[in-house]
Design an enzyme around this catalytic site. Sequence first.
Site, PDB file in Angstrom:
ATOM      1  N   SER A  65       0.831  -1.208   0.000  1.00  0.00           N
ATOM      2  CA  SER A  65       0.000   0.000   0.000  1.00  0.00           C
ATOM      3  C   SER A  65       0.860   1.251   0.000  1.00  0.00           C
ATOM      4  O   SER A  65       0.393   2.315  -0.379  1.00  0.00           O
ATOM      5  CB  SER A  65      -0.838   0.069   1.274  1.00  0.00           C
ATOM      6  OG  SER A  65      -1.541  -1.104   1.451  1.00  0.00           O
TER       7      SER A  65
ATOM      8  N   HIS B 287      -1.692  -2.782  -6.879  1.00  0.00           N
ATOM      9  CA  HIS B 287      -2.319  -2.500  -5.586  1.00  0.00           C
ATOM     10  C   HIS B 287      -3.811  -2.825  -5.593  1.00  0.00           C
ATOM     11  O   HIS B 287      -4.591  -2.144  -6.246  1.00  0.00           O
ATOM     12  CB  HIS B 287      -2.084  -1.018  -5.230  1.00  0.00           C
ATOM     13  CG  HIS B 287      -2.651  -0.615  -3.914  1.00  0.00           C
ATOM     14  ND1 HIS B 287      -3.463   0.476  -3.757  1.00  0.00           N
ATOM     15  CD2 HIS B 287      -2.528  -1.169  -2.681  1.00  0.00           C
ATOM     16  CE1 HIS B 287      -3.809   0.579  -2.481  1.00  0.00           C
ATOM     17  NE2 HIS B 287      -3.260  -0.399  -1.812  1.00  0.00           N
TER      18      HIS B 287
HETATM   19  N1  LIG Z   1      -5.018  -5.033   4.484  1.00  0.00           N
HETATM   20  C1  LIG Z   1      -5.306  -4.116   3.569  1.00  0.00           C
HETATM   21  O1  LIG Z   1      -6.367  -3.460   3.636  1.00  0.00           O
HETATM   22  C2  LIG Z   1      -4.385  -3.884   2.395  1.00  0.00           C
HETATM   23  C3  LIG Z   1      -4.870  -3.244   1.251  1.00  0.00           C
HETATM   24  C4  LIG Z   1      -4.021  -3.081   0.134  1.00  0.00           C
HETATM   25  C5  LIG Z   1      -2.709  -3.533   0.214  1.00  0.00           C
HETATM   26  N2  LIG Z   1      -2.248  -4.128   1.351  1.00  0.00           N
HETATM   27  C6  LIG Z   1      -0.857  -4.626   1.363  1.00  0.00           C
HETATM   28  O2  LIG Z   1      -0.872  -6.031   1.206  1.00  0.00           O
HETATM   29  C7  LIG Z   1       0.239  -6.611   1.898  1.00  0.00           C
HETATM   30  C8  LIG Z   1      -0.275  -7.687   2.840  1.00  0.00           C
HETATM   31  O3  LIG Z   1      -1.217  -7.122   3.724  1.00  0.00           O
HETATM   32  P1  LIG Z   1      -2.237  -8.031   4.548  1.00  0.00           P
HETATM   33  O4  LIG Z   1      -3.189  -7.086   5.187  1.00  0.00           O
HETATM   34  O5  LIG Z   1      -2.720  -9.147   3.695  1.00  0.00           O
HETATM   35  O6  LIG Z   1      -1.241  -8.618   5.671  1.00  0.00           O
HETATM   36  P2  LIG Z   1      -1.456  -9.867   6.647  1.00  0.00           P
HETATM   37  O7  LIG Z   1      -0.691  -9.526   7.880  1.00  0.00           O
HETATM   38  O8  LIG Z   1      -2.881 -10.250   6.735  1.00  0.00           O
HETATM   39  O9  LIG Z   1      -0.685 -11.070   5.880  1.00  0.00           O
HETATM   40  C9  LIG Z   1       0.684 -11.088   5.648  1.00  0.00           C
HETATM   41  C10 LIG Z   1       1.089 -12.543   5.443  1.00  0.00           C
HETATM   42  O10 LIG Z   1       2.440 -12.571   4.962  1.00  0.00           O
HETATM   43  C11 LIG Z   1       3.056 -13.710   5.527  1.00  0.00           C
HETATM   44  N3  LIG Z   1       4.518 -13.540   5.414  1.00  0.00           N
HETATM   45  C12 LIG Z   1       5.313 -12.737   6.145  1.00  0.00           C
HETATM   46  N4  LIG Z   1       6.584 -12.829   5.692  1.00  0.00           N
HETATM   47  C13 LIG Z   1       6.570 -13.713   4.654  1.00  0.00           C
HETATM   48  C14 LIG Z   1       7.570 -14.220   3.774  1.00  0.00           C
HETATM   49  N5  LIG Z   1       8.838 -13.846   3.864  1.00  0.00           N
HETATM   50  N6  LIG Z   1       7.182 -15.101   2.816  1.00  0.00           N
HETATM   51  C15 LIG Z   1       5.891 -15.495   2.711  1.00  0.00           C
HETATM   52  N7  LIG Z   1       4.913 -15.041   3.515  1.00  0.00           N
HETATM   53  C16 LIG Z   1       5.249 -14.167   4.471  1.00  0.00           C
HETATM   54  C17 LIG Z   1       2.516 -13.778   6.938  1.00  0.00           C
HETATM   55  O11 LIG Z   1       2.676 -15.091   7.475  1.00  0.00           O
HETATM   56  C18 LIG Z   1       1.052 -13.394   6.707  1.00  0.00           C
HETATM   57  O12 LIG Z   1       0.269 -14.547   6.444  1.00  0.00           O
HETATM   58  C19 LIG Z   1       0.960  -5.452   2.579  1.00  0.00           C
HETATM   59  O13 LIG Z   1       2.029  -5.060   1.763  1.00  0.00           O
HETATM   60  C20 LIG Z   1      -0.097  -4.343   2.639  1.00  0.00           C
HETATM   61  O14 LIG Z   1       0.472  -3.055   2.585  1.00  0.00           O
HETATM   62  C21 LIG Z   1      -3.071  -4.329   2.436  1.00  0.00           C
END
Ligand SMILES: NC(=O)c1ccc[n+]([C@@H]2O[C@H](COP(=O)([O-])OP(=O)(O)OC[C@H]3O[C@@H](n4cnc5c(N)ncnc54)[C@H](O)[C@@H]3O)[C@@H](O)[C@H]2O)c1
Length: 289
Positions: A124, A145
């Site tokens: 993000s 994104h």
């Molecule tokens: N949550 C939102 O609303 C949203 C919206 C758009 C973008 N994003 C982006 O998406 C990405 C993920 O966000 P999320 O909310 O799904 O996070 P989350 O915390 O729900 O999930 C992250 C996952 O990544 C895994 N992980 C960590 N290190 C790892 C590695 N080295 N290899 C493989 N897996 C690994 C963790 O075990 C976890 O399951 C972030 O970059 C965030 O900025 C989030």
Amino acid sequence: MANANSIKQITVVGSGAMGSQIAMVSALAGYQVYLQDISEESLKKAEDFLHMQLDKRVAKGKLTQEVVDSAFSRLQFVTSLQEAVESTDFVIEAIVEKLDAKREVFSQIDKLAPAHAIIATNSSTIVSSQIADATNRPSQVCNMHFFNPVLVMELVEVVKGPHTSEETAEIAVDLVKKINRVPILLKKEISGFVANRMLGKLTQEAIFLLENEIATVEEIDLACTKALNHPIGPFALMDLTGIDVSYYIGMQRYKESGDEKDKPAKVIEEKFLKGEYGRKTGKGFYTYS
Ligand SMILES: NC(=O)c1ccc[n+]([C@@H]2O[C@H](COP(=O)([O-])OP(=O)(O)OC[C@H]3O[C@@H](n4cnc5c(N)ncnc54)[C@H](O)[C@@H]3O)[C@@H](O)[C@H]2O)c1
């Protein structure tokens, strides 16, 4: 890779809130998908969550059981990054929002994935030029994104960095269409991208109007829903996403810029300190039973 038609296999790295759903929309669109995570627990949670979400859609008649079963048959849940990327065409990274972790995972993917594969980040806040040089294929790196919840939200922002080739940007845009989402292409990198920048300005103005006692929370939200036709007003939305999240984002921006204007607004700080985070705590700008 010449165009998106040659994409057969997609890999999503990170099976959290975003990755799990990105993997599912890809599988529903007919792709062979690997969903990889370092945590078995997170993969199990992702699988259970997706079954629950799709069962609901079947019950409502939005999808058939056959379509859902066929999507699950194309979706592999794995912990091995090698298995997930060794024959992939397109990787979407959705791991924790930490630059070092993303650079490390991009470098590993670069070593294991076929030379033609594109690697996109769903971050993000981190633009892909901060990650691309961790690989030997910077022209095949971009931002892609998605919005939460991915199963519902249609927009995907593809961001072309200075290192990203035209071809990569075009393929990413085409892939977004193929997974039944709506792409917009940002021709240059900018923090926050398009949708969240605009939301940020709207929210800032809403807080200004509240703090200057021009109108109440309810009235400002009504202006958005009844005049601008937004489905939800900015205060109701902050309650939904979490006032703690708004606070942390503001603090992070302030840390980066040193500009007092970037600090969280007074009303956000007050709610944060009182533990009134919104829906998750039962009270934010509104009270929830
Ligand atoms: N949550 C939102 O609303 C949203 C919206 C758009 C973008 N994003 C982006 O998406 C990405 C993920 O966000 P999320 O909310 O799904 O996070 P989350 O915390 O729900 O999930 C992250 C996952 O990544 C895994 N992980 C960590 N290190 C790892 C590695 N080295 N290899 C493989 N897996 C690994 C963790 O075990 C976890 O399951 C972030 O970059 C965030 O900025 C989030």
